[in-house]
Scaffold this active site. Structure first.
Site, PDB file in Angstrom:
ATOM      1  N   GLY A   1     101.948  41.304  39.094  1.00 24.91           N
ATOM      2  CA  GLY A   1     100.610  40.752  38.864  1.00 24.91           C
ATOM      3  C   GLY A   1      99.659  40.980  40.024  1.00 24.91           C
ATOM      4  N   ALA A   2      99.802  42.113  40.699  1.00 24.58           N
ATOM      5  CA  ALA A   2      98.981  42.381  41.893  1.00 24.58           C
ATOM      6  C   ALA A   2      97.645  43.027  41.564  1.00 24.58           C
ATOM      7  CB  ALA A   2      99.755  43.266  42.872  1.00 24.58           C
ATOM      8  N   ASN A   3      97.283  43.061  40.301  1.00 23.18           N
ATOM      9  CA  ASN A   3      95.997  43.656  39.921  1.00 23.18           C
ATOM     10  C   ASN A   3      94.829  42.695  40.130  1.00 23.18           C
ATOM     11  OD1 ASN A   3      97.482  42.431  37.560  1.00 23.18           O
ATOM     12  ND2 ASN A   3      95.411  42.534  36.697  1.00 23.18           N
TER      13      ASN A   3
ATOM     14  N   SER B   1     104.724  25.981  42.550  1.00 21.22           N
ATOM     15  CA  SER B   1     103.517  25.157  42.606  1.00 21.22           C
ATOM     16  C   SER B   1     103.909  23.725  42.936  1.00 21.22           C
ATOM     17  CB  SER B   1     102.789  25.188  41.255  1.00 21.22           C
ATOM     18  OG  SER B   1     101.775  24.199  41.213  1.00 21.22           O
TER      19      SER B   1
ATOM     20  N   GLY C   1      93.684  38.272  41.550  1.00 21.11           N
ATOM     21  CA  GLY C   1      94.064  36.970  42.070  1.00 21.11           C
ATOM     22  C   GLY C   1      94.910  36.993  43.322  1.00 21.11           C
TER      23      GLY C   1
ATOM     24  N   TYR D   1     103.961  24.238  31.761  1.00 23.70           N
ATOM     25  CA  TYR D   1     103.701  24.893  33.049  1.00 23.70           C
ATOM     26  C   TYR D   1     104.468  24.199  34.170  1.00 23.70           C
ATOM     27  CZ  TYR D   1     101.225  26.347  37.272  1.00 23.70           C
ATOM     28  OH  TYR D   1     100.919  26.816  38.524  1.00 23.70           O
TER      29      TYR D   1
ATOM     30  N   GLY E   1      97.996  37.871  43.722  1.00 20.89           N
ATOM     31  CA  GLY E   1      98.777  39.095  43.880  1.00 20.89           C
ATOM     32  C   GLY E   1      97.968  40.195  44.522  1.00 20.89           C
TER      33      GLY E   1
END
Length: 314
Positions: free
Chosen positions: A25-27, A154, A29, A180, A31
């Site tokens: 998910g480094a695309n 979290s 936020g 979540y 990441g």
């Protein structure tokens, strides 16, 4: 020893030259900010995400910002075991080393839905996906003896409740925040159990709370109409209570690079400091129970045994 971080901000100039880092998910936020920082430290970065166009856009931005020519992109959908297995096979065949794995990608407060393998989305994407991915890459991570695994959890794990007989939320009223929170508790249990299982390999595994961050995860806000759901929506919409993405990435960066964390494993960090987890929920019994259940649901042992027999007979 000088600490690598001050007041929740990483100050260390540690370089990662010749090291390979994989960030899910480094695309965007957290990441993206993690990848940007580690690229500045001369690491080779593998951006793993579902959307190839977004991954390539992030790659271009990081290259322009850092001058790095060591950024590559790969397709990975954590909601699909087939995608995870294909991705891991590719990485194991094409990479000679993997020094740092940051399990960053996740979902939050989604309306009720299922992964392609039939698991509730938070359970599947936030826990089962990273569980399977990490295990399939573990031999490569342990290869050089000092790998690091960073799992995004979290503070919400403190409110997590695991309904062991209904982790898919099929037999009770669905709660987006409840699902979540439970998945974030699973991240802590996974971290603790994995740290025990890789003991002696030199690999460390730690979980992090990034803070309450303004990211794309919050776009699905408003799905949970409970009092708790409305309260979290309010908090996420108040700049006073939240931090930007660069600030939110600091603890992940810290756990990935800080020299003083050599040998520190199975812990939970926030603001670049070690914090306590939910006890006794995160005790050894529950860690082992979740691990064994996850092995069964991902067919990890079955697939590994099958692959071993195939290799032996070929």
């Amino acid at each position: 020893m000088v600490r690598s971080a001050v007041r929740g901000w990483v100050k260390s100039a540690v370089k990662l030259t010749n090291k390979t880092v994989l960030i899910t998910g480094a695309n965007s936020g957290l990441g993206y900010e993690t990848a940007l920082d580690l690229a500045k430290r001369e690491a080779r970065i593998i951006i793993a995400c579902r959307d190839a166009n977004k991954a390539n856009a992030a790659k271009s931005e990081i290259e322009i910002a850092t001058g790095s020519q060591k950024i590559i992109t790969k397709s990975l959908d954590l909601a699909s075991f087939d995608s995870i297995r294909t991705f891991a096979k590719d990485i194991n065949q094409t990479e000679t080393r993997l020094d740092i794995l940051v399990n960053n990608a996740g979902v939050m407060k989604l309306p009720q839905g299922m992964t392609s393998d039939g698991f509730e989305m938070h359970f599947g994407v936030n826990h089962l996906g990273p569980f399977l991915l990490t295990n399939l890459l573990l031999d490569l991570i342990t290869k050089n003896g000092n790998g690091r695994i960073v799992n995004l959890s979290s503070i919400a794990h403190l409110l997590g409740v695991l309904h062991w007989n209904d982790l898919n939320w099929r037999n009770k009223e669905y709660s987006p925040m409840g699902a979540y929170n439970a998945s974030k508790l699973m991240n802590v249990l996974f971290t603790k159990e994995l740290s025990r299982r890789v003991q002696g390999t030199g690999v460390t595994v730690n979980a992090v709370h990034p803070g309450v961050v303004r990211t794309n995860l919050n776009r699905t806000g408003g799905q949970d109409k409970s009092v708790y759901g409305r309260l979290t929506d309010f908090v996420f919409n108040q700049q006073l209570f939240t931090r930007d993405q660069k600030h939110g990435a600091q603890t992940s960066i810290y756990c990935a690079i800080a020299p003083e964390l050599d040998g520190i494993t199975g812990k939970y960090f926030s603001d670049c400091r070690r914090m306590f987890t939910k006890w006794p929920t995160t005790g050894k019994k529950n860690c082992e129970r979740l691990w064994e259940l996850s092995e069964e649901l991902t067919e990890l042992k079955t697939k590994q045994t099958s692959n071993t027999r195939t290799a032996t007979n070929s």
